[in-house]
Write an enzyme that holds these catalytic residues in place. Sequence first.
Site, PDB file in Angstrom:
ATOM      1  N   CYS A  57     -59.213 -24.699 -21.048  1.00 17.61           N
ATOM      2  CA  CYS A  57     -58.060 -24.547 -21.932  1.00 17.61           C
ATOM      3  C   CYS A  57     -57.778 -23.062 -22.214  1.00 17.61           C
ATOM      4  O   CYS A  57     -57.411 -22.322 -21.319  1.00 17.61           O
ATOM      5  CB  CYS A  57     -58.251 -25.363 -23.207  1.00 17.61           C
ATOM      6  SG  CYS A  57     -56.716 -25.567 -24.138  1.00 17.61           S
ATOM      7  N   HIS A  76     -58.724 -30.781 -20.898  1.00 14.26           N
ATOM      8  CA  HIS A  76     -60.023 -30.888 -21.562  1.00 14.26           C
ATOM      9  C   HIS A  76     -60.894 -31.921 -20.843  1.00 14.26           C
ATOM     10  O   HIS A  76     -60.735 -33.111 -21.086  1.00 14.26           O
ATOM     11  CB  HIS A  76     -59.825 -31.287 -23.031  1.00 14.26           C
ATOM     12  CG  HIS A  76     -59.243 -30.189 -23.845  1.00 14.26           C
ATOM     13  ND1 HIS A  76     -60.013 -29.231 -24.455  1.00 14.26           N
ATOM     14  CD2 HIS A  76     -57.958 -29.862 -24.111  1.00 14.26           C
ATOM     15  CE1 HIS A  76     -59.228 -28.365 -25.075  1.00 14.26           C
ATOM     16  NE2 HIS A  76     -57.982 -28.720 -24.888  1.00 14.26           N
ATOM     17  N   GLU A 102     -63.858 -32.651 -21.385  1.00 13.49           N
ATOM     18  CA  GLU A 102     -64.706 -33.341 -22.368  1.00 13.49           C
ATOM     19  C   GLU A 102     -63.973 -34.466 -23.081  1.00 13.49           C
ATOM     20  O   GLU A 102     -64.588 -35.258 -23.801  1.00 13.49           O
ATOM     21  CB  GLU A 102     -65.262 -32.330 -23.381  1.00 13.49           C
ATOM     22  CG  GLU A 102     -64.280 -31.793 -24.417  1.00 13.49           C
ATOM     23  CD  GLU A 102     -63.369 -30.662 -23.929  1.00 13.49           C
ATOM     24  OE1 GLU A 102     -63.279 -30.445 -22.702  1.00 13.49           O
ATOM     25  OE2 GLU A 102     -62.754 -30.008 -24.785  1.00 13.49           O
TER      26      GLU A 102
END
Lengths: 257, 215
Positions: free
Chosen positions: B82, B193, B195
């Site tokens: 990001c 992202h 995650e």
Amino acid sequence: MGLAKRIIPCMDVDAGRVVKGVQFVDIRDAGDPVEIARRYDEEGADELTFLDITASSDQRETMVHVVEEVAGEVFIPLTVGGGIREVADIQRMLNAGADKVGINTAAVFKPEFVKQAADRFGSQCIVVAIDAKRVSSGEQASRWEIFTHGGRKPTGIDAVEWAQRMVVYGAGEILLTSMDRDGTRDGFDIELTRTISDAVGVPVIASGGVGTLEHLAQGVIEGKADAVLAASIFHFGEYTIGEAKQHMADRGIEVRL
Amino acid sequence: MTSIVIIDYGMGNLHSIAKALEHVAGKERVIVSREHAQILAADRVVFPGVGAIRDCMTELKRSGLDDVVMQAAAEKPLLGVCLGMQALLGISEENQGTECLGVIPGKVVRFADDMRDDASGDRLKIPHMGWNQVHQQGDHAMWADITTDSRFYFVHSYYALPEREEDVAAMTPYGIEFASVLAHQNIFAVQFHPEKSQHAGLQLLSNFVRWNGDA
């Protein structure tokens, strides 16, 4: 092809337990937020929203543990709303693993809080929740106002102006609930959804009134919502998230399958 | 036992990325650190970040971690995520122009406000938020077991405009086609992202944990 419209199941949590009758026949503990979150994740939910409705403040800490546990095993975005009143509340939830927080009543009573929160943590994690109710009648031009206390108290604030102001203050997303439709299963207030979505440049999540899968599709196609949120149609096992997505895909909506 | 350090320079919440890496690599291998020596001793480095680029660069310089990131970027597998990706480019339009690390030639620009969806004509919202497709440009070890056009979770208003076409590892459509992943030698940088991107995201992190830095 491109960005998918999101389906977001919402869970009301009271003192660490999911309430409002989540019923999965094959789930061990229907009140366990972690187990339910895991289920929705497996079914393909695009995000999860927890609404903390815990009344007593000394039990608030339980929500932090819920978020920690869910964030440790479910790797999709998590939003936590309810009881977010100060910067410390946001910090606590983000530290626990939430990606976004929903600010509702606190924004109405102290709009500057939204600005403060966005400056500190970034707009990407600030969702402003708007509870709107139609105040126009009959032939009058449609108008909605912000209500607090579960739709009981009017504030006199125009919903469209409010949404725009919240975006200026730094809201990264608007969670829009029609208090006229919430709990009715009659479908979203499409006109409200579309009006707000057209009025702001940030994503709008439609909420309140979903009773069928077609309602979800209508929220996107007619209401121009970027995401749709629902609770009961998923909780009672009437429909899975996968079925909801398939229906939306059949209606020509881009979804993550 | 090889270690993975997530660089903590005070920009946002590292809980999610740490949890996801622990999930794929085991808890004992993942370290969140701001210690220069610890970061430079790691086998792999994750360079995360959310928020505004000027704050990000200010924090990096104040802590002296800008040099550490540059050094890590020169010698070991590095995953930019990001804002961490954006900070690797030369300059960002955000905050009236912010000079970045310049590890990858190019700049960071904002999505236009008046973008419309080709099919529906609807206004495209900013931030670009949600699950979008990541179209791989050629092979890369980091794409192992991830099909092209898999969806990942994005949330951003600015995007990378690299100078060299060969640095683009994936493109994503949002009004325009933008470079959502950059790869240069031992650097892999993603705008989304991982995650928060469920199976595809965990697979990417798992690939990173095993990646030796070769394309």
